[in-house]
Design a protein around this motif. Structure first.
Motif, PDB file in Angstrom:
ATOM      1  N   SER A 197       0.845  -1.190   0.000  1.00 38.66           N
ATOM      2  CA  SER A 197       0.000   0.000   0.000  1.00 38.66           C
ATOM      3  C   SER A 197       0.883   1.243   0.000  1.00 38.66           C
ATOM      4  O   SER A 197       1.185   1.790   1.064  1.00 38.66           O
ATOM      5  CB  SER A 197      -0.902  -0.010   1.239  1.00 38.66           C
ATOM      6  N   PRO A 198       1.321   1.710  -1.183  1.00 33.96           N
ATOM      7  CA  PRO A 198       2.265   2.830  -1.227  1.00 33.96           C
ATOM      8  C   PRO A 198       1.663   4.165  -0.819  1.00 33.96           C
ATOM      9  O   PRO A 198       2.393   5.095  -0.504  1.00 33.96           O
ATOM     10  CB  PRO A 198       2.726   2.863  -2.677  1.00 33.96           C
ATOM     11  N   PHE A 199       0.357   4.292  -0.799  1.00 24.78           N
ATOM     12  CA  PHE A 199      -0.280   5.551  -0.440  1.00 24.78           C
ATOM     13  C   PHE A 199      -1.035   5.410   0.860  1.00 24.78           C
ATOM     14  O   PHE A 199      -1.697   4.417   1.120  1.00 24.78           O
ATOM     15  CB  PHE A 199      -1.249   6.015  -1.534  1.00 24.78           C
ATOM     16  N   GLY A 200      -0.946   6.444   1.692  1.00 25.62           N
ATOM     17  CA  GLY A 200      -1.672   6.490   2.951  1.00 25.62           C
ATOM     18  C   GLY A 200      -2.561   7.720   2.971  1.00 25.62           C
ATOM     19  O   GLY A 200      -2.529   8.554   2.066  1.00 25.62           O
ATOM     20  N   ASP A 201      -3.366   7.839   4.012  1.00 25.19           N
ATOM     21  CA  ASP A 201      -4.234   9.005   4.138  1.00 25.19           C
ATOM     22  C   ASP A 201      -3.416  10.254   4.411  1.00 25.19           C
ATOM     23  O   ASP A 201      -2.399  10.214   5.102  1.00 25.19           O
ATOM     24  CB  ASP A 201      -5.234   8.814   5.271  1.00 25.19           C
ATOM     25  N   CYS A 202      -3.869  11.363   3.878  1.00 19.99           N
ATOM     26  CA  CYS A 202      -3.216  12.647   4.107  1.00 19.99           C
ATOM     27  C   CYS A 202      -3.341  13.008   5.581  1.00 19.99           C
ATOM     28  O   CYS A 202      -4.398  12.840   6.184  1.00 19.99           O
ATOM     29  CB  CYS A 202      -3.873  13.710   3.240  1.00 19.99           C
ATOM     30  N   ARG A 203      -2.266  13.501   6.163  1.00 24.78           N
ATOM     31  CA  ARG A 203      -2.281  13.836   7.586  1.00 24.78           C
ATOM     32  C   ARG A 203      -2.971  15.161   7.853  1.00 24.78           C
ATOM     33  O   ARG A 203      -3.406  15.427   8.965  1.00 24.78           O
ATOM     34  CB  ARG A 203      -0.864  13.873   8.124  1.00 24.78           C
ATOM     35  N   THR A 204      -3.100  16.007   6.851  1.00 15.29           N
ATOM     36  CA  THR A 204      -3.733  17.302   7.058  1.00 15.29           C
ATOM     37  C   THR A 204      -5.252  17.192   7.037  1.00 15.29           C
ATOM     38  O   THR A 204      -5.932  17.681   7.932  1.00 15.29           O
ATOM     39  CB  THR A 204      -3.277  18.295   5.981  1.00 15.29           C
ATOM     40  N   GLY A 218      -7.576  12.182   4.957  1.00 16.29           N
ATOM     41  CA  GLY A 218      -8.098  11.389   3.856  1.00 16.29           C
ATOM     42  C   GLY A 218      -9.390  11.894   3.260  1.00 16.29           C
ATOM     43  O   GLY A 218      -9.973  11.250   2.394  1.00 16.29           O
ATOM     44  N   MET A 219      -9.860  13.049   3.683  1.00 24.94           N
ATOM     45  CA  MET A 219     -11.124  13.578   3.172  1.00 24.94           C
ATOM     46  C   MET A 219     -10.940  14.402   1.898  1.00 24.94           C
ATOM     47  O   MET A 219     -11.862  14.538   1.114  1.00 24.94           O
ATOM     48  CB  MET A 219     -11.804  14.451   4.240  1.00 24.94           C
ATOM     49  N   GLY A 220      -9.779  15.001   1.704  1.00 26.38           N
ATOM     50  CA  GLY A 220      -9.550  15.823   0.523  1.00 26.38           C
ATOM     51  C   GLY A 220      -9.903  17.278   0.738  1.00 26.38           C
ATOM     52  O   GLY A 220      -9.596  18.129  -0.074  1.00 26.38           O
ATOM     53  N   HIS A 221     -10.561  17.561   1.832  1.00 24.76           N
ATOM     54  CA  HIS A 221     -10.920  18.935   2.168  1.00 24.76           C
ATOM     55  C   HIS A 221     -11.097  19.033   3.679  1.00 24.76           C
ATOM     56  O   HIS A 221     -11.269  18.040   4.367  1.00 24.76           O
ATOM     57  CB  HIS A 221     -12.209  19.365   1.466  1.00 24.76           C
ATOM     58  N   GLY A 222     -11.045  20.227   4.154  1.00 25.53           N
ATOM     59  CA  GLY A 222     -11.230  20.447   5.582  1.00 25.53           C
ATOM     60  C   GLY A 222     -12.676  20.772   5.899  1.00 25.53           C
ATOM     61  O   GLY A 222     -13.493  21.006   5.011  1.00 25.53           O
ATOM     62  N   PHE A 223     -12.994  20.777   7.160  1.00 25.68           N
ATOM     63  CA  PHE A 223     -14.326  21.172   7.596  1.00 25.68           C
ATOM     64  C   PHE A 223     -14.198  22.402   8.469  1.00 25.68           C
ATOM     65  O   PHE A 223     -13.320  22.489   9.315  1.00 25.68           O
ATOM     66  CB  PHE A 223     -15.002  20.060   8.392  1.00 25.68           C
ATOM     67  N   LYS A 224     -15.074  23.339   8.234  1.00 24.17           N
ATOM     68  CA  LYS A 224     -15.111  24.550   9.038  1.00 24.17           C
ATOM     69  C   LYS A 224     -16.487  24.663   9.662  1.00 24.17           C
ATOM     70  O   LYS A 224     -17.444  24.027   9.227  1.00 24.17           O
ATOM     71  CB  LYS A 224     -14.839  25.770   8.173  1.00 24.17           C
ATOM     72  N   CYS A 278      -7.785  20.518   0.167  1.00 23.41           N
ATOM     73  CA  CYS A 278      -6.503  20.382   0.869  1.00 23.41           C
ATOM     74  C   CYS A 278      -5.356  20.716  -0.080  1.00 23.41           C
ATOM     75  O   CYS A 278      -5.275  20.190  -1.187  1.00 23.41           O
ATOM     76  CB  CYS A 278      -6.364  18.953   1.403  1.00 23.41           C
ATOM     77  N   ARG A 279      -4.454  21.581   0.364  1.00 22.32           N
ATOM     78  CA  ARG A 279      -3.316  21.967  -0.475  1.00 22.32           C
ATOM     79  C   ARG A 279      -2.217  20.916  -0.440  1.00 22.32           C
ATOM     80  O   ARG A 279      -1.437  20.810  -1.371  1.00 22.32           O
ATOM     81  CB  ARG A 279      -2.751  23.301  -0.017  1.00 22.32           C
ATOM     82  N   ARG A 280      -2.140  20.147   0.634  1.00 20.82           N
ATOM     83  CA  ARG A 280      -1.061  19.177   0.760  1.00 20.82           C
ATOM     84  C   ARG A 280      -1.224  18.012  -0.203  1.00 20.82           C
ATOM     85  O   ARG A 280      -0.275  17.546  -0.805  1.00 20.82           O
ATOM     86  CB  ARG A 280      -0.992  18.666   2.191  1.00 20.82           C
ATOM     87  N   CYS A 281      -2.463  17.502  -0.347  1.00 25.49           N
ATOM     88  CA  CYS A 281      -2.689  16.336  -1.203  1.00 25.49           C
ATOM     89  C   CYS A 281      -3.415  16.694  -2.500  1.00 25.49           C
ATOM     90  O   CYS A 281      -3.787  15.807  -3.264  1.00 25.49           O
ATOM     91  CB  CYS A 281      -3.475  15.279  -0.434  1.00 25.49           C
ATOM     92  N   GLN A 282      -3.639  17.978  -2.762  1.00 21.10           N
ATOM     93  CA  GLN A 282      -4.370  18.447  -3.943  1.00 21.10           C
ATOM     94  C   GLN A 282      -5.758  17.803  -4.028  1.00 21.10           C
ATOM     95  O   GLN A 282      -6.206  17.384  -5.098  1.00 21.10           O
ATOM     96  CB  GLN A 282      -3.594  18.214  -5.239  1.00 21.10           C
ATOM     97  N   ALA A 283      -6.420  17.678  -2.891  1.00 20.79           N
ATOM     98  CA  ALA A 283      -7.801  17.189  -2.759  1.00 20.79           C
ATOM     99  C   ALA A 283      -7.969  15.724  -3.142  1.00 20.79           C
ATOM    100  O   ALA A 283      -9.069  15.287  -3.423  1.00 20.79           O
ATOM    101  CB  ALA A 283      -8.766  18.059  -3.569  1.00 20.79           C
ATOM    102  N   THR A 284      -6.900  14.935  -3.131  1.00 20.42           N
ATOM    103  CA  THR A 284      -7.027  13.509  -3.400  1.00 20.42           C
ATOM    104  C   THR A 284      -7.277  12.726  -2.117  1.00 20.42           C
ATOM    105  O   THR A 284      -7.827  11.638  -2.155  1.00 20.42           O
ATOM    106  CB  THR A 284      -5.765  12.944  -4.070  1.00 20.42           C
ATOM    107  N   GLY A 285      -6.821  13.253  -0.997  1.00 28.32           N
ATOM    108  CA  GLY A 285      -6.959  12.559   0.276  1.00 28.32           C
ATOM    109  C   GLY A 285      -5.856  11.545   0.524  1.00 28.32           C
ATOM    110  O   GLY A 285      -5.840  10.881   1.547  1.00 28.32           O
TER     111      GLY A 285
END
Length: 83
Positions: free
Chosen positions: A25-32, A35-41, A54-61
């Protein structure tokens, strides 16, 4: 068994386990974004709404694992050196 031998066996098993995980499994969930691809406010009333992508994973999660990144770099260097 002596303590140094036990410690080195434990370290070897952890390293091999992580290597297998990076291989399978070379890919894991984004830490920022977790794994959602976006944040919640929340708005002023406390209701959740979708935040920006998400800027870190370019919304891929997903993100590439550190071990896989190191392997990819080593493989690229090896290929470049054997041409």
């Amino acid at each position: 068994m002596s303590l140094p031998l036990l410690a080195s066996a434990c370290l070897l098993s952890v390293t091999l386990g992580y290597g297998v995980k990076c291989w399978l499994s070379p890919f894991g969930d984004c830490r920022t974004c977790h794994g959602m691809g976006h944040g919640f406010k929340t708005d002023r009333k406390g209701r959740t709404k979708r935040g920006r992508d998400c800027r870190r994973c370019q919304a891929t999660g997903k993100r590439i694992r550190v071990g896989r990144w190191i392997y990819n770099r080593a493989a690229c260097t090896y290929r470049a050196g054997t041409r």
